[in-house]
Design an enzyme around this catalytic site. Structure first.
Site: not given
Ligand code: BGC
Ligand code: BGC
Length: 684
Positions: A352, A554
């Site tokens: 991830d 998230e």
């Molecule tokens: C998320 C994933 C996501 C990845 C790429 C991560 O922070 O947990 O679900 O696919 O970012 O954006």
């Molecule tokens: C997202 C990014 C974001 C990052 C932060 C990822 O999941 O895709 O856009 O900046 O998380 O840790």
């Protein structure tokens, strides 16, 4: 748990595109090796690349200047494993490592891709190309990087990944489907498959072949800000919906549609155990021993993944969190032993976003070594790809990562690229151009609207006078809608829409809830007005209040026990309405909740005669009017247990682990609850 997932890609030969591809390779032969000065990378890497170029191979010729033999790996009539082998044999260690990286596009110059042979790139949540956020901007950037990969020495195609988790959600004007929690309520596999197919078309139109979806967690504590990304707390429902989504994204395994050029590679994420975090903490810990966790997986928690593998998913993303205090990104027991060896997964595992940086090692080199040795094949690191590259190379040099492990990882990655037809893909080809027309098209919006209709859950529909509240609403002559969310496309869509966390307001094209209701009621001459303050105007004979959560994703979406309720502004709205509604027993009062999870709002239910949970419906808000004012009935039921009090939510996980029912006294609505217009429980 013995499962097999290997499906060797039997692609239909497309001789025309192969010919074109060969011609392109010939045309660019002259450009090979030339460096784009403007995109010059860090001098360290240039040194290590320079070394690679002078490295002697056993037959005394320099590896990278030796002529490439493309006759086998570019020949689609050869089987995938033969092609992988023929290619792998010709790769330098540096070229192999370059295939193991997944950098963010913003950190990449096209020349880096060509010079190093970088194998993949991503856009993070809300990360539009520098040129703008329209489909053409995306297509331009993606295809620039894809072309750069074809221009590299070996011409291995670039795999481009994006979070299209409810439609191609980063891009302005696309169709935004309801989030997974809503699809869990609808529980209609054919519908979910159609959504996956439609989303895949919009993604593929922009040249992107890889989707980081679906999420297969079964969230047991809705304080977690990713609850809406999960279909249900019930892993068997998750397994069914997940498999249907994968079938839609990829095309049905065993048919010609599977991984053809209007479908995308899906990702089963996030492996495994999310949803069992203590207190629903994002990136949290599943607090149990390895043995207990294994038993939990065996009891059924693994099912969404075994179903995904059966469906032909070729990419699995590991979870940020930990099990028994050990980060999944360094957990060999789960990744290598369970997923690959025991379940027989032969695709590739991707880490991830920057997650490797959370491993226990003291240096990045140690952290990435732990990840690779745990069985992770591709490292998603948004900004420090040089670091990934240099660290893996150094670790191999020191013997911390074996060359066999590198070969294994690259084999898995190349296998998927061959299976997905990437070596035959025509950049900006006919299918891609034709698919541009599908972005935000009527047909896709109709599917999204159907999904909205099917996912609504009717929680209550009491009598107002002689009839039920929803009938009284349809009979009303002058309706008031209250709440800012009645005309807030951004809140309807939730997180992972245009931006990473989502935003309130008019963020893309779509139909607000009030627009849908206005269209549905104006034919009968029904009056419709709107206010945000919660003051009921005189003479109104029905009220629809729209309230709930503001967008989040998230990390930022976790809530304390006290905060798991409506937004501050909506609290004000509801308090005002409570006063305004005094003495108005004779008019129907209908609530529409826009939220990514069950909320602690028991106290507001009494204010309303009818309550509808609408989740995060996406851009097609008129799906709500279809049910309220049209012929459609409710068909959705809760995919989650709705507790009365947020402080009791933890009981759900405890009960699930003990194999018991959660204490009924503490439950507001059980999982599976949902009424039709006649007031009967919907039976599935
Ligand atoms: C998320 C994933 C996501 C990845 C790429 C991560 O922070 O947990 O679900 O696919 O970012 O954006
Ligand atoms: C997202 C990014 C974001 C990052 C932060 C990822 O999941 O895709 O856009 O900046 O998380 O840790």
């Amino acid at each position: 748990m013995k499962r097999k997932s290997s499906k060797k890609g039997q692609k239909v030969c497309r001789w025309q595109s192969i010919l074109a591809l060969l011609m392109v390779s010939v045309m660019f032969l002259g450009a090979c090796g030339q460096k784009d000065e403007t995109g010059a990378a860090d001098s360290n890497i240039l040194t290590s690349e320079a070394e690679a170029q002078t490295e002697e191979s056993s037959d005394g010729t320099s590896e990278t200047t030796k002529e490439v033999d493309k006759s086998i790996y570019m020949d689609p009539s050869q089987n995938v494993e033969t092609r992988v082998k023929a290619l792998l044999e010709q790769m330098t260690l540096e070229e192999k490592v370059a295939q193991m990286m997944l950098p963010g596009q913003a950190a990449l110059a096209a020349s880096d891709v060509t010079d190093y042979g970088i194998g993949a790139a991503l856009s993070g949540g809300g990360e539009a190309p520098a040129t703008g956020n329209g489909p053409e901007n995306w297509q331009g950037r993606v295809n620039e990087l894809k072309q750069a990969a074809l221009d590299s020495r070996l011409g291995i195609p670039l795999l481009y990944g994006v979070d299209a988790v409810h439609g191609h959600n980063n891009i302005f004007g696309t169709t935004i489907f309801p989030h997974n929690i809503a699809l869990g309520a609808a529980a209609d596999e054919a519908l979910v498959e159609a959504i996956g197919e439609a989303a895949a078309e919009e993604v593929r139109a922009t040249g992107i072949q890889w989707d980081f979806a679906p999420t297969l967690g079964n969230a047991l504590n809705e304080r977690w800000g990713r609850t809406y990304e999960c279909f249900s707390e019930d892993y068997d429902l998750v397994a069914r919906m997940g498999a249907a989504y994968i079938r839609g994204y990829q095309g049905e395994r065993g048919t010609d549609a599977y991984l053809d050029d209007s479908h995308v590679l899906a990702t089963a994420k996030h492996f495994i155990g999310e949803g069992y975090f203590t207190d629903g903490d994002d990136q949290g810990n599943v607090d149990m021993s390895v043995e207990d966790f294994d038993a939990l997986l065996d009891s059924g928690v693994i099912n969404p993944y075994t179903s995904a593998l059966d469906e032909g998913v070729r990419i699995v993303m590991t979870m940020y969190g930990s099990v028994g205090g050990l980060k999944t990104h360094e957990n060999k027991h789960l990744v290598q032993d369970l997923l690959k060896d025991e379940l027989g997964f032969t695709g590739f595992v991707v880490s991830d976003y920057n997650a490797v940086q959370q491993n226990s090692g003291l240096t990045y080199k140690e952290q990435v070594t732990q990840a690779v040795n745990a069985g992770i094949d591709m490292i998603m690191d948004s900004d420090s790809w040089e670091n990934v590259y240099n660290s893996i190379l150094a670790a191999v040099e020191e013997g911390a990562i074996s060359e066999e492990r590198i070969d294994d990882a690259v084999t898995c990655i190349l296998r998927v690229k061959f299976e997905a037809g990437l070596f035959e893909e025509k950049i900006g080809g006919e299918t891609e151009q034709a698919l541009m027309e599908t972005i935000g098209c009527d047909e896709h919006r109709a599917i999204a609207r159907q999904a909205v209709r099917e996912s609504l859950v009717l929680l209550k529909n009491d009598k107002v006078g002689d009839v039920d509240a929803l009938t009284a609403l349809r009979n009303a002559t002058d309706i008031q809608m209250s709440g800012q969310k009645a005309y807030d496309l951004g809140s309807q869509c939730g997180g992972w829409t245009i931006s990473w966390q989502g935003m309130q307001g008019n963020i893309t094209r779509g139909t607000t809830i009030i627009q849908g209701i206005s269209d549905a009621t104006k034919e009968n001459g029904t009056g419709l007005s709107h206010d945000v303050a919660g003051e009921l105007a005189d003479g109104k004979d029905a009220l629809i209040a729209v309230f709930g959560e503001v967008p989040y994703a998230e990390m930022k979406g976790d809530r304390s026990v006290d905060a798991l309720t409506v937004s501050a502004k909506d609290k004000e709205l509801l308090d005002n309405l409570r006063t305004a509604l005094e003495g108005k027993d004779d008019i129907p009062k209908v609530a529409i909740i826009i939220a990514g999870r069950p909320l602690d709002i028991d106290e507001y239910f009494d204010m309303f005669d009818a309550v509808i949970m609408a989740w995060l419906p996406g851009t097609e808000g008129e799906g709500i009017a279809d049910v309220l004012f049209g012929e459609y009935d409710f068909t959705g039921v809760l995919p989650y247990t709705w507790m009365k009090d947020a402080e009791d939510i933890y009981l759900k996980k405890d009960a699930a682990l003990a194999g018991e029912e959660v204490d009924a006294e503490k439950v507001l609505f059980p999982i599976g609850y949902g009424l039709n217009k006649a007031g009967e429980q919907i039976v599935r």
